[in-house]
Scaffold this motif. Structure first.
Motif, PDB file in Angstrom:
ATOM      1  N   UNK A   1      -7.744   6.665   0.004  1.00  0.00           N
ATOM      2  CA  UNK A   1      -8.710   5.643   0.428  1.00  0.00           C
ATOM      3  C   UNK A   1      -9.042   4.727  -0.743  1.00  0.00           C
ATOM      4  N   UNK A   2      -9.221   5.294  -1.915  1.00  0.00           N
ATOM      5  CA  UNK A   2      -9.484   4.500  -3.126  1.00  0.00           C
ATOM      6  C   UNK A   2      -8.402   3.455  -3.348  1.00  0.00           C
ATOM      7  N   UNK A   3      -7.132   3.871  -3.248  1.00  0.00           N
ATOM      8  CA  UNK A   3      -6.036   2.956  -3.532  1.00  0.00           C
ATOM      9  C   UNK A   3      -5.848   1.921  -2.436  1.00  0.00           C
ATOM     10  N   UNK A   4      -6.110   2.279  -1.182  1.00  0.00           N
ATOM     11  CA  UNK A   4      -6.030   1.291  -0.097  1.00  0.00           C
ATOM     12  C   UNK A   4      -7.047   0.171  -0.313  1.00  0.00           C
TER      13      UNK A   4
ATOM     14  N   UNK B   1       0.826  -1.207   0.000  1.00  0.00           N
ATOM     15  CA  UNK B   1       0.000   0.000   0.000  1.00  0.00           C
ATOM     16  C   UNK B   1       0.858   1.254   0.000  1.00  0.00           C
ATOM     17  N   UNK B   2       1.911   1.260   0.819  1.00  0.00           N
ATOM     18  CA  UNK B   2       2.787   2.429   0.880  1.00  0.00           C
ATOM     19  C   UNK B   2       3.436   2.700  -0.464  1.00  0.00           C
ATOM     20  N   UNK B   3       3.972   1.642  -1.083  1.00  0.00           N
ATOM     21  CA  UNK B   3       4.599   1.794  -2.389  1.00  0.00           C
ATOM     22  C   UNK B   3       3.590   2.261  -3.432  1.00  0.00           C
ATOM     23  N   UNK B   4       2.441   1.584  -3.484  1.00  0.00           N
ATOM     24  CA  UNK B   4       1.431   1.932  -4.475  1.00  0.00           C
ATOM     25  C   UNK B   4       0.894   3.337  -4.278  1.00  0.00           C
ATOM     26  N   UNK B   5       0.642   3.715  -3.017  1.00  0.00           N
ATOM     27  CA  UNK B   5       0.092   5.042  -2.749  1.00  0.00           C
ATOM     28  C   UNK B   5       1.052   6.142  -3.161  1.00  0.00           C
ATOM     29  N   UNK B   6       2.325   5.984  -2.805  1.00  0.00           N
ATOM     30  CA  UNK B   6       3.300   7.014  -3.156  1.00  0.00           C
ATOM     31  C   UNK B   6       3.393   7.185  -4.670  1.00  0.00           C
ATOM     32  N   UNK B   7       3.489   6.066  -5.390  1.00  0.00           N
ATOM     33  CA  UNK B   7       3.608   6.130  -6.837  1.00  0.00           C
ATOM     34  C   UNK B   7       2.306   6.568  -7.499  1.00  0.00           C
TER      35      UNK B   7
ATOM     36  N   UNK C   1     -14.383  -6.089  -8.315  1.00  0.00           N
ATOM     37  CA  UNK C   1     -15.604  -5.873  -7.538  1.00  0.00           C
ATOM     38  C   UNK C   1     -15.492  -4.661  -6.625  1.00  0.00           C
ATOM     39  N   UNK C   2     -14.313  -4.407  -6.078  1.00  0.00           N
ATOM     40  CA  UNK C   2     -14.169  -3.304  -5.130  1.00  0.00           C
ATOM     41  C   UNK C   2     -14.313  -1.948  -5.815  1.00  0.00           C
ATOM     42  N   UNK C   3     -14.210  -1.908  -7.147  1.00  0.00           N
ATOM     43  CA  UNK C   3     -14.348  -0.637  -7.861  1.00  0.00           C
ATOM     44  C   UNK C   3     -15.755  -0.052  -7.746  1.00  0.00           C
ATOM     45  N   UNK C   4     -16.747  -0.893  -7.465  1.00  0.00           N
ATOM     46  CA  UNK C   4     -18.102  -0.396  -7.251  1.00  0.00           C
ATOM     47  C   UNK C   4     -18.122   0.582  -6.081  1.00  0.00           C
ATOM     48  N   UNK C   5     -17.300   0.310  -5.077  1.00  0.00           N
ATOM     49  CA  UNK C   5     -17.225   1.153  -3.886  1.00  0.00           C
ATOM     50  C   UNK C   5     -16.229   2.286  -4.066  1.00  0.00           C
ATOM     51  N   UNK C   6     -15.105   2.008  -4.723  1.00  0.00           N
ATOM     52  CA  UNK C   6     -14.022   3.004  -4.775  1.00  0.00           C
ATOM     53  C   UNK C   6     -14.204   4.047  -5.875  1.00  0.00           C
ATOM     54  N   UNK C   7     -14.996   3.754  -6.908  1.00  0.00           N
ATOM     55  CA  UNK C   7     -15.164   4.717  -8.003  1.00  0.00           C
ATOM     56  C   UNK C   7     -15.748   6.055  -7.552  1.00  0.00           C
ATOM     57  N   UNK C   8     -16.790   6.090  -6.684  1.00  0.00           N
ATOM     58  CA  UNK C   8     -17.268   7.401  -6.216  1.00  0.00           C
ATOM     59  C   UNK C   8     -16.186   8.232  -5.530  1.00  0.00           C
ATOM     60  N   UNK C   9     -15.277   7.582  -4.815  1.00  0.00           N
ATOM     61  CA  UNK C   9     -14.177   8.317  -4.189  1.00  0.00           C
ATOM     62  C   UNK C   9     -13.271   8.923  -5.256  1.00  0.00           C
ATOM     63  N   UNK C  10     -13.023   8.159  -6.314  1.00  0.00           N
ATOM     64  CA  UNK C  10     -12.199   8.646  -7.424  1.00  0.00           C
ATOM     65  C   UNK C  10     -12.844   9.862  -8.078  1.00  0.00           C
TER      66      UNK C  10
END
Length: 270
Positions: free
Chosen positions: A164-167, A125-131, A209-218
């Motif tokens: 939050x989206x990326x986590x 998560x740390x690596x992905x979030x930073x990048x 499947x998690x994109x259903x939840x994370x897309x509004x945050x995006x």
């Protein structure tokens, strides 16, 4: 004396056999996954951001990117957007792979074994979030409103929504598939698993499947940059579909390729 003997025993239990080559295999697997998924992800990310900013429609943006990739591949593959996406996924998969290698080294497990615990989630998560935050910052500025005379700084709330989206995506991509694979195996049956393994099915479906939840945050994050008002409900279905189309190759295809290439390379070292 007893403590010294225990310390020597602990050191003997570490499996450092061909450690340098194992890290090299981690890098090659991550690079293979990154090269494979980066072209499509570049096109989709550009399209989502241009659509959210009103600069272009999602369909027209995808078509323009596809034409550039087919007719001017050198320009597409040497461009900044492609480089940002490649570095993002190479860094994410390489981090996950090296955590697995560190775990197999310390616990003396098979070289190709994988983990699904908290250390892997935190490191990946740390690596992905930073990048990803750096990539999102650059993409939002590159493909934001065409009327902007100069690239504005991306506001902090946008970064928070993206975080939050990326986590959510990372947890669903690296931690949930190993946990859900046994459930998939029970419900898929032996006949289905001759074509797609339960582990691969879980790797494809859980990040999507998690994109259903994370897309509004995006979308909220993008709207805070692009305009005072928000259009989350209007764009949710289209953007969620696009993000699922993005995540399936990014962490579905990419995850399967990374795992299989790494397993094959490490199998030769065992």
């Amino acid at each position: 004396m007893a403590s010294n003997d225990a310390s020597r025993d602990d050191k003997k239990s570490w499996n450092t056999h061909k450690l340098g080559l194992r890290i090299g295999a981690d890098a090659l697997a991550a690079s293979a996954a990154g090269v494979l998924v980066a072209p499509l992800i570049t096109m989709i990310d550009k399209g989502i951001i241009e659509n959210a900013s009103g600069r272009n429609t999602l369909g027209e943006s995808l078509r323009a990117s596809a034409r550039e990739l087919l007719l001017k591949p050198h320009r597409f593959l040497t461009g900044k957007p492609f480089a940002l996406i490649y570095i993002l996924y190479f860094g994410t998969y390489f981090t996950a792979n090296t955590i697995d290698t560190a775990s197999s080294t310390m616990h003396n497990t098979p070289l190709s074994s994988t983990t699904a615990g908290t250390p892997k989630f935190l490191a990946t998560s740390t690596s992905n979030l930073a990048l990803c935050l750096y990539k999102d910052n650059r993409f939002t500025q590159l493909f934001g409103p065409a009327s902007s005379s100069s690239a504005r700084p991306v506001p902090l709330p946008t970064f928070l929504f993206f975080t939050v989206r990326d986590c959510l995506t990372i947890f669903a991509s690296f931690n949930l598939p190993p946990l859900f694979a046994p459930t998939f195996a029970r419900h898929m049956g032996a006949a289905a698993q001759q074509y797609v393994s339960a582990a691969s099915a879980a790797q494809f479906l859980t990040p999507a499947a998690v994109q259903i939840v994370s897309t509004p945050l995006h979308l909220l994050g993008l709207d805070l940059y692009n305009r005072p008002g928000v259009r989350v409900l209007r764009d949710w279905a289209k953007s969620a579909g696009a993000r699922m189309g993005r995540i399936i190759p990014a962490f579905g295809v990419g995850g399967v390729v990374n795992t299989k290439v790494r397993r094959g390379l490490l199998g030769r070292l065992e």
